[in-house]
Design an enzyme around this catalytic site. Structure first.
Site, short mmCIF file in Angstrom:
data_model
loop_
_atom_site.label_atom_id
_atom_site.label_comp_id
_atom_site.label_asym_id
_atom_site.label_seq_id
_atom_site.Cartn_x
_atom_site.Cartn_y
_atom_site.Cartn_z
N ARG A 107 0.57 -0.93 0.00
CA ARG A 107 0.07 -0.28 0.59
C ARG A 107 0.97 1.04 0.58
O ARG A 107 1.60 1.37 0.90
CB ARG A 107 -0.73 0.19 1.01
CG ARG A 107 -2.21 1.44 0.84
CD ARG A 107 -3.28 0.89 2.15
NE ARG A 107 -2.23 0.58 3.87
CZ ARG A 107 -3.09 1.12 4.44
NH1 ARG A 107 -4.35 0.71 4.71
NH2 ARG A 107 -2.26 1.18 6.38
N ASP A 203 0.11 -3.53 13.08
CA ASP A 203 -0.11 -4.26 11.17
C ASP A 203 0.04 -5.81 11.90
O ASP A 203 1.21 -5.75 11.78
CB ASP A 203 1.85 -3.20 10.89
CG ASP A 203 1.61 -3.58 9.95
OD1 ASP A 203 1.82 -4.44 9.09
OD2 ASP A 203 2.09 -3.11 9.20
N ASP A 206 3.93 -6.67 10.45
CA ASP A 206 4.49 -6.12 11.71
C ASP A 206 4.76 -7.34 12.82
O ASP A 206 5.75 -8.05 13.05
CB ASP A 206 4.44 -4.95 11.59
CG ASP A 206 5.67 -4.03 10.84
OD1 ASP A 206 6.07 -4.50 9.78
OD2 ASP A 206 5.24 -2.65 10.93
#
Length: 212
Positions: A107, A203, A206
């Protein structure tokens, strides 16, 4: 009549419990990864409920009988890289003969639009029930793009499965692909100014791979 896609929110207690653990910022990488795989298997169990069955004649140790077996509908699992990989092992534990494709998207941090960098799908994708998997459905841009890529390569019977979805993402997918069913574990409040889901879980990539 064209198929109308639906939204399925799984309220199974085990799914809800494990997703809650994943939301907790104190859950470490190992635990988060294990939970993602477990939730994927539980969600896959629910999402494959309508796979067609056929009658098959077999011999048990006691006698001949007629049993129910899958009618031969083949499955493909297509994770959106990289976070979608966290769903693959759990799904394969449930359906070990499924084929796995991969779609690489990221993104753009400014526009939030998806950019493709990789797409590899099974050669017979047009003959398979396809589960596109990604932990989060935020703006819906990546999901819409991934489904676009699959349809251009012949895929037709497509569902999208994720842990957490924002209403904006659900609307975006169904506006672009009204035939696609969406399976989610939780429907959250919406997006913040950076297009992250609230309350969400941060996230997912992550947290799966410890890269933050």
């Amino acid at each position: 009549m064209d198929k109308k896609g639906k939204v399925y929110v799984f309220d199974h207690p085990l799914i809800q419990h494990k997703v809650s653990l994943m939301r907790d910022k104190n859950t470490n990488v190992k635990e988060f990864r294990e939970l993602a795989s477990e939730v994927a298997m539980l969600m896959g169990f629910e999402a494959t409920r309508d796979l067609p069955l056929k009658d098959v004649n077999i011999e048990t140790p006691m006698c001949a009988t007629t049993v129910k077996m899958l009618a031969g509908e083949d499955i493909a699992i297509v994770p959106i890289l990289r976070a979608g990989l966290g769903f693959v092992d759990g799904m394969l534990a449930l359906v070990p003969n499924a084929k796995v494709g991969h779609i690489g998207l990221y993104r753009d941090p400014e526009t939030h639009m998806p950019i493709e960098y990789y797409c590899k799908l099974p050669a017979d994708i047009d003959k398979r029930k396809i589960f596109v998997v990604d932990p989060m459905l935020a703006t819906g841009g990546s999901a819409v793009a991934a489904i676009d890529f699959i349809k251009r390569r012949g895929g037709q019977n497509i569902a999208f499965m994720c842990l957490i979805a924002a209403p904006e993402g659900i609307d975006a997918v169904h506006q672009a692909h009204p035939d696609v069913d969406i399976y989610i574990a939780a429907k959250d409040d919406g997006l913040n100014e950076k297009a992250y889901i609230l309350p969400g879980l941060g996230d997912a990539g992550d947290r799966l791979y410890g890269t933050k």
